[in-house]
Design a protein around this motif. Structure first.
Motif, short mmCIF file in Angstrom:
data_model
loop_
_atom_site.label_atom_id
_atom_site.label_comp_id
_atom_site.label_asym_id
_atom_site.label_seq_id
_atom_site.Cartn_x
_atom_site.Cartn_y
_atom_site.Cartn_z
N GLY A 237 0.82 -1.21 0.00
CA GLY A 237 0.00 0.00 0.00
C GLY A 237 0.85 1.26 0.00
O GLY A 237 0.55 2.22 -0.73
N ILE A 238 1.91 1.26 0.80
CA ILE A 238 2.81 2.42 0.84
C ILE A 238 3.45 2.64 -0.52
O ILE A 238 3.52 3.77 -1.03
CB ILE A 238 3.89 2.22 1.93
N LEU A 239 3.92 1.57 -1.15
CA LEU A 239 4.55 1.69 -2.46
C LEU A 239 3.55 2.15 -3.52
O LEU A 239 3.89 2.93 -4.41
CB LEU A 239 5.16 0.35 -2.87
N ALA A 240 2.31 1.67 -3.41
CA ALA A 240 1.29 2.08 -4.38
C ALA A 240 1.01 3.59 -4.27
O ALA A 240 0.86 4.28 -5.28
CB ALA A 240 0.00 1.29 -4.15
N VAL A 241 0.94 4.10 -3.05
CA VAL A 241 0.71 5.53 -2.84
C VAL A 241 1.86 6.34 -3.42
O VAL A 241 1.65 7.34 -4.12
CB VAL A 241 0.54 5.84 -1.34
N TRP A 242 3.10 5.92 -3.14
CA TRP A 242 4.26 6.62 -3.68
C TRP A 242 4.27 6.56 -5.21
O TRP A 242 4.68 7.52 -5.88
CB TRP A 242 5.55 6.03 -3.13
N SER A 243 3.85 5.44 -5.78
CA SER A 243 3.80 5.30 -7.23
C SER A 243 2.85 6.30 -7.85
O SER A 243 3.18 6.99 -8.82
CB SER A 243 3.38 3.88 -7.62
N VAL A 244 1.65 6.39 -7.28
CA VAL A 244 0.65 7.32 -7.81
C VAL A 244 1.12 8.76 -7.65
O VAL A 244 1.03 9.57 -8.59
CB VAL A 244 -0.71 7.11 -7.10
N LEU A 245 1.63 9.10 -6.48
CA LEU A 245 2.08 10.47 -6.23
C LEU A 245 3.27 10.83 -7.11
O LEU A 245 3.31 11.91 -7.71
CB LEU A 245 2.44 10.64 -4.75
N GLY A 246 4.26 9.94 -7.18
CA GLY A 246 5.47 10.23 -7.94
C GLY A 246 5.22 10.34 -9.43
O GLY A 246 5.63 11.31 -10.08
N LEU A 247 4.53 9.36 -10.00
CA LEU A 247 4.27 9.38 -11.43
C LEU A 247 3.31 10.50 -11.81
O LEU A 247 3.47 11.15 -12.85
CB LEU A 247 3.69 8.03 -11.88
N GLY A 248 2.32 10.76 -10.94
CA GLY A 248 1.39 11.85 -11.22
C GLY A 248 2.07 13.20 -11.20
O GLY A 248 1.85 14.04 -12.08
N ALA A 249 2.94 13.42 -10.20
CA ALA A 249 3.66 14.69 -10.11
C ALA A 249 4.63 14.85 -11.26
O ALA A 249 4.80 15.94 -11.81
CB ALA A 249 4.39 14.79 -8.77
N ALA A 250 5.30 13.74 -11.65
CA ALA A 250 6.25 13.80 -12.77
C ALA A 250 5.52 14.16 -14.06
O ALA A 250 6.01 14.97 -14.87
CB ALA A 250 6.98 12.46 -12.92
N ALA A 251 4.36 13.55 -14.28
CA ALA A 251 3.60 13.86 -15.49
C ALA A 251 3.13 15.30 -15.54
O ALA A 251 3.07 15.91 -16.61
CB ALA A 251 2.38 12.93 -15.57
N LYS A 252 2.84 15.88 -14.38
CA LYS A 252 2.32 17.25 -14.33
C LYS A 252 3.41 18.31 -14.39
O LYS A 252 3.25 19.33 -15.07
CB LYS A 252 1.49 17.43 -13.05
N PHE A 253 4.52 18.06 -13.71
CA PHE A 253 5.52 19.12 -13.55
C PHE A 253 6.78 18.93 -14.39
O PHE A 253 7.65 19.81 -14.39
CB PHE A 253 5.92 19.23 -12.07
N PHE A 254 6.91 17.81 -15.09
CA PHE A 254 8.12 17.57 -15.87
C PHE A 254 8.26 18.63 -16.96
O PHE A 254 7.35 18.89 -17.74
CB PHE A 254 8.08 16.17 -16.51
N ARG A 255 9.45 19.25 -17.02
CA ARG A 255 9.76 20.26 -18.05
C ARG A 255 10.76 19.64 -19.04
O ARG A 255 11.81 19.16 -18.63
CB ARG A 255 10.34 21.52 -17.41
N TRP A 256 10.45 19.72 -20.32
CA TRP A 256 11.29 19.10 -21.33
C TRP A 256 12.47 19.97 -21.72
O TRP A 256 13.39 19.50 -22.39
CB TRP A 256 10.45 18.77 -22.56
#
Length: 257
Positions: A237-256
């Motif tokens: 469960g902890i890893l799943a939460v980190w996965s959602v938060l990390g990938l979601g934040a990366a998709a939103k804030f990643f600058r190319w």
């Protein structure tokens, strides 16, 4: 001899996305394996730590053989070194030198580029797990538990660290990413339950450290491979939460750029 019309007519166009992802994955993997610094981080350091602390009684790992305690933590460290530290540094410098910008303008979609990077991480992790498992068996490791639970932990751990690595690489300057990624690696090596048991830390600190992805991954792998647990739902469960938060934040804030 006459040539029929259209015999040599060109047919320009992008290759199928699957083929482009495969080619980019192979390229990313070769670049990673040819990088001496990344090999040191992803292969040499975990291997040395496993051999050293399994053979020398430096840290009290509790009852049983040291290798049985250390191997799950070293496997978790290998995942973190590749999916987080290595990927963050490589992607950060790709971004700095304009590689990502150029690839983003190519027929390869940006989501496909991120997919290729993730697949490259998975290929490297497979090589790491095979190598470390072979060394652990040679040192007398006796694993137990459900292989599917181990696979699920490794996949979720990869997703969590990959998201955090891409978030760092896509928001910080390359030099800052290099320093921060290596610092986080060292801190989590000591405080993430990799080689030092979590019960060696004070109660409050132990609780906070237990919520980190490296702690959840190492403890979950240890529960399965050392204690024979069927499915460590709390750590998953902890890893799943980190996965959602990390990938979601990366998709939103990643600058190319």
């Amino acid at each position: 001899m006459s040539v029929g019309t259209g015999t040599y007519t060109p047919n320009p166009g992008a290759a199928p996305v699957g083929r482009m992802i495969g080619a980019q994955t192979a390229l990313e993997t070769r670049m990673l394996l040819r990088n001496g610094e990344q090999l040191l981080l992803t292969v040499v350091i975990p291997t040395l730590l496993l051999v050293l602390f399994s053979g020398v009684d430096i840290i009290d790992t509790g009852a049983g053989k040291s290798v049985d305690f250390l191997t799950p933590g070293i496997l978790a460290l290998a995942v973190m070194s590749t999916a987080f530290t290595g990927q963050a540094i490589a992607t950060g410098f790709d971004r700095r030198y304009g590689v990502l910008k150029r690839l983003g303008a190519s027929p390869l979609p940006r989501w496909a580029l991120m997919t290729a990077k993730t697949l490259s991480v998975l290929v490297t992790e497979v090589l790491q797990v095979v190598l470390l498992t072979a060394i652990a068996f040679a040192l007398g490791w006796s694993p137990h538990g459900n292989p599917f639970a181990v696979l699920l932990l490794l996949v979720l751990g990869t997703a969590a660290f990959s998201g955090l690595g891409l978030l760092m690489a896509g928001t910080l300057k390359a030099e800052a990413t290099l320093a921060a990624a290596n610092l986080v690696f060292l801190l989590l090596l000591v405080g993430g339950g990799v080689i030092v048991p979590m019960d060696k830390f004070p109660g409050g600190v132990q609780t906070a450290l237990g919520l980190l992805p490296i702690s959840a991954l190492s403890d979950g792998l240890r529960d399965v491979l050392r204690s024979g647990a069927s499915m460590p739902w709390g750590d998953l469960g902890i890893l799943a939460v980190w996965s959602v938060l990390g990938l979601g934040a990366a998709a939103k804030f990643f600058r190319w750029e």
